[in-house]
Design an enzyme around this catalytic site. Structure first.
Site, PDB file in Angstrom:
ATOM      1  N   CYS A 180       5.267   1.931   1.020  1.00  0.00           N
ATOM      2  CA  CYS A 180       5.533   1.286  -0.265  1.00  0.00           C
ATOM      3  C   CYS A 180       4.947  -0.118  -0.158  1.00  0.00           C
ATOM      4  CB  CYS A 180       7.004   1.286  -0.651  1.00  0.00           C
ATOM      5  SG  CYS A 180       8.069   0.299   0.372  1.00  0.00           S
ATOM      6  N   CYS A 239       6.368   4.467  -3.816  1.00  0.00           N
ATOM      7  CA  CYS A 239       6.362   3.582  -4.986  1.00  0.00           C
ATOM      8  C   CYS A 239       5.028   3.738  -5.690  1.00  0.00           C
ATOM      9  CB  CYS A 239       6.656   2.134  -4.608  1.00  0.00           C
ATOM     10  SG  CYS A 239       5.318   1.206  -3.883  1.00  0.00           S
ATOM     11  N   CYS A 271      -5.515   2.970   0.000  1.00  0.00           N
ATOM     12  CA  CYS A 271      -4.951   2.972   1.349  1.00  0.00           C
ATOM     13  C   CYS A 271      -6.063   2.819   2.371  1.00  0.00           C
ATOM     14  CB  CYS A 271      -4.218   4.287   1.625  1.00  0.00           C
ATOM     15  SG  CYS A 271      -2.679   4.470   0.746  1.00  0.00           S
TER      16      CYS A 271
END
Length: 181
Positions: free
Chosen positions: A25, A100, A108
């Site tokens: 998150c 989230c 990422c």
């Protein structure tokens, strides 16, 4: 019927766990840390870690309260940057779960082993305003929903499933609204 995580042996040794899970998150202070604890209480199948794209540097005290209900030492949890899991000596990861919507929409980093990416959307209990009881209630709801997803996953015949089938089951769980649990 899902197993009660409070009675399951904790897979503390990442070598003995079959699948590595990284829960992400943004702040790594609440949802991801609670999910890390829950996966690590889910028996021998998972060893989980958590991290954030912009870690706040501490775990929310209300999240630590929830973790303590599992019989875990809350002092052993910390807020981490997701880049810790891109380094050469990183644990092996099979699944990366974002909890989230902010982290899910961020790019990422490249994690070794090309883990399966899954999204489980949960409102941020740390964003709750109000009295301590209202904030605690938001954390309870989030923790219970996370726990139900992990218990449901753990109740599947994981010994007959490969990691792609498990990832599909995780995605199906992620498609269920939080109030479904």
């Amino acid at each position: 019927m899902p197993q009660n995580l409070n009675r399951i042996q904790i897979a503390q040794d990442p070598v003995s766990a079959k699948y590595g899970v990284l829960v992400l998150c943004t702040g790594n202070s609440a949802r991801s840390v609670m999910a890390e604890a829950l996966f690590n209480c889910a028996g021998m199948w998972f060893h989980a870690y958590s991290a954030g794209s912009h870690p706040v540097g501490r775990v929310n005290p209300f999240a630590l309260e929830q973790i303590e209900t599992l019989g875990l030492d809350p002092e052993s949890f910390r807020s981490k940057d997701w880049f810790e899991f891109t380094e050469e000596q990183t644990p092996s990861l099979d699944f990366v779960i974002t909890v989230c919507d902010n982290a899910a929409s961020e790019r990422c980093p490249d994690f070794p082993d090309a883990p399966q990416r899954i999204h489980w959307s949960f409102p941020d209990p740390a964003a709750t305003t109000g009295t301590h009881d209202q904030v605690r209630s938001a954390f309870n709801r989030c923790f219970d929903a996370l726990k139900t997803r992990v218990e449901t996953l753990s109740s599947l015949p994981l010994n007959t499933m490969d990691k792609y089938q498990i990832a599909d089951a995780m995605r199906q769980l992620g498609n269920q609204p939080m109030d479904h649990f």
